[in-house]
Design a protein around this motif. Structure first.
Motif, mmCIF file in Angstrom:
data_model
loop_
_atom_site.group_PDB
_atom_site.id
_atom_site.type_symbol
_atom_site.label_atom_id
_atom_site.label_comp_id
_atom_site.label_asym_id
_atom_site.label_seq_id
_atom_site.Cartn_x
_atom_site.Cartn_y
_atom_site.Cartn_z
ATOM 1 N N ALA A 324 30.142 -46.984 46.765
ATOM 2 C CA ALA A 324 30.302 -47.966 45.690
ATOM 3 C C ALA A 324 29.044 -48.049 44.827
ATOM 4 O O ALA A 324 29.118 -48.135 43.594
ATOM 5 C CB ALA A 324 30.628 -49.336 46.276
ATOM 6 N N ILE A 325 27.875 -48.001 45.469
ATOM 7 C CA ILE A 325 26.609 -48.023 44.722
ATOM 8 C C ILE A 325 26.481 -46.753 43.878
ATOM 9 O O ILE A 325 26.066 -46.795 42.716
ATOM 10 C CB ILE A 325 25.404 -48.144 45.693
ATOM 11 N N LEU A 326 26.860 -45.611 44.475
ATOM 12 C CA LEU A 326 26.807 -44.359 43.724
ATOM 13 C C LEU A 326 27.738 -44.399 42.523
ATOM 14 O O LEU A 326 27.384 -43.912 41.432
ATOM 15 C CB LEU A 326 27.182 -43.190 44.646
ATOM 16 N N LEU A 327 28.921 -45.001 42.703
ATOM 17 C CA LEU A 327 29.841 -45.161 41.580
ATOM 18 C C LEU A 327 29.199 -45.987 40.470
ATOM 19 O O LEU A 327 29.342 -45.667 39.277
ATOM 20 C CB LEU A 327 31.133 -45.838 42.044
ATOM 21 N N SER A 328 28.470 -47.041 40.851
ATOM 22 C CA SER A 328 27.802 -47.892 39.855
ATOM 23 C C SER A 328 26.810 -47.092 39.025
ATOM 24 O O SER A 328 26.745 -47.226 37.800
ATOM 25 C CB SER A 328 27.076 -49.054 40.545
ATOM 26 N N VAL A 329 26.042 -46.257 39.694
ATOM 27 C CA VAL A 329 25.048 -45.437 38.995
ATOM 28 C C VAL A 329 25.737 -44.429 38.071
ATOM 29 O O VAL A 329 25.347 -44.265 36.902
ATOM 30 C CB VAL A 329 24.142 -44.709 40.006
ATOM 31 N N ILE A 330 26.784 -43.768 38.594
ATOM 32 C CA ILE A 330 27.516 -42.790 37.783
ATOM 33 C C ILE A 330 28.149 -43.462 36.568
ATOM 34 O O ILE A 330 28.104 -42.938 35.450
ATOM 35 C CB ILE A 330 28.596 -42.088 38.636
ATOM 36 N N ALA A 331 28.748 -44.653 36.779
ATOM 37 C CA ALA A 331 29.381 -45.390 35.676
ATOM 38 C C ALA A 331 28.349 -45.780 34.624
ATOM 39 O O ALA A 331 28.606 -45.681 33.415
ATOM 40 C CB ALA A 331 30.097 -46.627 36.203
ATOM 41 N N ALA A 332 27.159 -46.221 35.077
ATOM 42 C CA ALA A 332 26.112 -46.634 34.139
ATOM 43 C C ALA A 332 25.603 -45.445 33.327
ATOM 44 O O ALA A 332 25.463 -45.531 32.105
ATOM 45 C CB ALA A 332 24.959 -47.291 34.899
ATOM 46 N N VAL A 333 25.341 -44.318 34.001
ATOM 47 C CA VAL A 333 24.857 -43.120 33.298
ATOM 48 C C VAL A 333 25.930 -42.593 32.347
ATOM 49 O O VAL A 333 25.645 -42.218 31.205
ATOM 50 C CB VAL A 333 24.444 -42.029 34.310
ATOM 51 N N SER A 334 27.180 -42.574 32.824
ATOM 52 C CA SER A 334 28.288 -42.103 31.987
ATOM 53 C C SER A 334 28.447 -42.987 30.752
ATOM 54 O O SER A 334 28.671 -42.499 29.645
ATOM 55 C CB SER A 334 29.590 -42.096 32.789
ATOM 56 N N ALA A 335 28.338 -44.310 30.965
ATOM 57 C CA ALA A 335 28.502 -45.251 29.855
ATOM 58 C C ALA A 335 27.437 -45.028 28.789
ATOM 59 O O ALA A 335 27.715 -45.103 27.588
ATOM 60 C CB ALA A 335 28.437 -46.692 30.371
ATOM 61 N N CYS A 336 26.204 -44.736 29.229
ATOM 62 C CA CYS A 336 25.132 -44.481 28.264
ATOM 63 C C CYS A 336 25.427 -43.251 27.414
ATOM 64 O O CYS A 336 24.946 -43.134 26.289
ATOM 65 C CB CYS A 336 23.796 -44.301 28.987
ATOM 66 N N GLY A 337 26.218 -42.342 27.946
ATOM 67 C CA GLY A 337 26.587 -41.142 27.196
ATOM 68 C C GLY A 337 27.954 -41.227 26.568
ATOM 69 O O GLY A 337 28.471 -40.224 26.071
ATOM 70 N N ALA A 338 28.553 -42.413 26.577
ATOM 71 C CA ALA A 338 29.937 -42.560 26.092
ATOM 72 C C ALA A 338 30.082 -42.160 24.637
ATOM 73 O O ALA A 338 31.131 -41.663 24.228
ATOM 74 C CB ALA A 338 30.420 -43.998 26.292
ATOM 75 N N SER A 339 29.022 -42.372 23.834
ATOM 76 C CA SER A 339 29.122 -42.037 22.411
ATOM 77 C C SER A 339 29.205 -40.535 22.202
ATOM 78 O O SER A 339 29.559 -40.079 21.120
ATOM 79 C CB SER A 339 27.923 -42.600 21.646
ATOM 80 N N GLY A 340 28.873 -39.740 23.244
ATOM 81 C CA GLY A 340 28.966 -38.291 23.126
ATOM 82 C C GLY A 340 30.329 -37.762 23.510
ATOM 83 O O GLY A 340 30.531 -36.555 23.537
ATOM 84 N N VAL A 341 31.275 -38.652 23.795
ATOM 85 C CA VAL A 341 32.603 -38.245 24.249
ATOM 86 C C VAL A 341 33.660 -38.800 23.302
ATOM 87 O O VAL A 341 33.690 -40.013 23.041
ATOM 88 C CB VAL A 341 32.882 -38.760 25.674
ATOM 89 N N ALA A 342 34.515 -37.925 22.771
ATOM 90 C CA ALA A 342 35.617 -38.387 21.935
ATOM 91 C C ALA A 342 36.556 -39.220 22.798
ATOM 92 O O ALA A 342 37.013 -38.790 23.838
ATOM 93 C CB ALA A 342 36.360 -37.192 21.358
ATOM 94 N N GLY A 343 36.850 -40.449 22.348
ATOM 95 C CA GLY A 343 37.696 -41.334 23.154
ATOM 96 C C GLY A 343 36.903 -42.348 23.926
ATOM 97 O O GLY A 343 37.461 -43.259 24.537
#
Length: 408
Positions: A324-343
């Motif tokens: 669950a903690i690892l998911l939190s980190v992945i979600a946070a890092v992914s969210a910071c890069g969300a503008s680089g993803v269409a959609g």
């Protein structure tokens, strides 16, 4: 002597109150005359189009002018703002994990997102984001690539610090001119919000999302905790002052507009105008606001986490604490890069689902659920993301001002 014609009275009126009136009238029109509501929806499209058109030019010109005209020994306070952005995004994903376990959600999976192509991993997301820095400047402005716009504007601003005084004055005049244009567009917000609300109620309504009430409760509950508990705590720690006047003002004057435009990019001019109203340092907010629209993604982190754990609960997968903690980190890092993803954030859900061995076919069905509830989910996510940009920028600037006063 004040001019009392209707246009002058409108221009002097309370913008927030006018927007509230626009929301009420839009909802009423959609209820009474849906066909007419669809016709006036063009006002909303024009408003969002105007904001999106002016935002890249505003950021480019304002950053160049601010840096080129920066006084010697004057510092911008970007480091504490970036730290707040990153901590806030990670805190959002942790809250979403806690809320998802407290109120486990299961989904009735649907289809409808098969044509979308999610990124293959965080490396691809960050690779795309990094390469946006070296994008062609004209291309960056056309595509509203704010990472590229900031990179070029900062570089040109530093180079032009050695330019002649008349050149710097021209940059300052152009910056003020674009800012005046932005103020004019923002004054039209009541008409734009009226058109957006009319279209939303007339075409989508809320009947189609009633079946997802529990999922929305978890999503919106997590966002409310961040907006009204975590963000105020972070502001208080930074400023040592009552955080709620600032938090509520940002939610009211930035969050409401972002909720209906559903675009962080379109809300950049609104946020810059609010920062100016709060008398924050222009050299700081001209960089931190467009940067925040790219990497400050608490709402996106919540969306990725909640929908991923909803898929996990639906499939009956056991999740331990460390995962669950690892998911939190992945979600946070992914969210910071969300503008680089269409959609945006929704197409990063398959990436997080991969952590639990969930197939891409199942993950894309979860994405389709996200599209169904998007009329509320995306609106609330954008409102949280965008208002938090101003909250953290203001907190850092106020803290620095307090520090300077103590040292004086």
């Amino acid at each position: 002597m004040q001019n009392n014609n209707p246009l002058a009275r409108f221009a002097r009126g309370n913008l927030v109150l006018q927007i509230v009136v626009g929301i009420i009238l839009g909802a009423l029109l959609a209820t009474i005359a849906p066909t007419a509501a669809l016709k006036v929806s063009i006002l909303g499209s024009l408003f969002v189009g105007g904001l999106k058109a002016v935002a890249p030019v505003l950021v480019f010109v304002l950053v160049i002018s601010s840096i080129a005209n920066q006084k010697k020994n004057q510092q911008i306070h970007m480091r504490p703002i970036i730290v707040l952005y990153l901590i806030g995004t990670l805190a959002a994903s942790l809250v979403a994990v806690a809320f998802s376990f407290a109120f486990p959600t299961t989904l009735t999976l649907v289809t409808g997102a098969e044509g979308a192509t999610p990124p293959q991993g965080i490396t691809e997301v960050l690779h795309t984001l990094v390469f946006k820095i070296v994008d062609n400047p004209i291309h960056a402005i056309i595509d509203a690539n704010y990472i590229g716009i900031l990179a070029w504007a900062i570089g040109l601003g530093i180079a032009l610090r050695h330019g002649s005084i008349p050149t710097k004055h021209v940059l300052e005049d152009v910056s003020h001119g674009v800012s005046q244009l932005v103020r004019f567009i923002i004054r039209l917000a009541p008409f734009g919000i009226f058109g957006l609300v009319s279209k939303t109620f007339a075409t989508t309504g809320f009947e189609s999302i009633i079946g997802y009430a529990h999922l929305l409760f978890v999503l919106l509950g997590s966002m409310i905790i961040i907006a009204l508990v975590i963000n105020p705590i972070m502001v208080y720690v930074k400023t040592k002052a009552n955080p709620f006047p600032l938090v509520f003002q940002c939610l009211r004057e930035s969050g409401v507009t972002a909720f209906f435009t559903r675009s962080s990019a379109a809300n950049i001019p609104v946020n810059m105008e609010l920062c100016d109203k709060l008398k924050l340092d222009e050299d700081t907010y001209s960089v931190s606001i467009p940067l925040g629209a790219t990497i400050n993604m608490a709402g996106a982190a919540i969306t990725i986490t909640v929908l991923t754990l909803a898929a996990v609960h639906t499939l009956g997968i056991d999740v331990d604490f460390m995962t669950a903690i690892l998911l939190s980190v992945i979600a946070a890092v992914s969210a910071c890069g969300a503008s680089g993803v269409a959609g945006g954030s929704l197409l990063l859900i398959p990436l997080a689902c991969g952590l639990f061995g969930i197939s891409n076919d199942i993950a894309m069905q979860v994405v389709a659920v996200g599209f169904i509830i998007g009329v509320i989910q995306d609106s609330a996510e954008t409102a949280l993301n965008s208002s938090t940009d101003v909250i953290f920028t203001a907190a850092a600037c106020i803290a620095e001002q307090n520090k300077e006063q103590e040292d004086a």
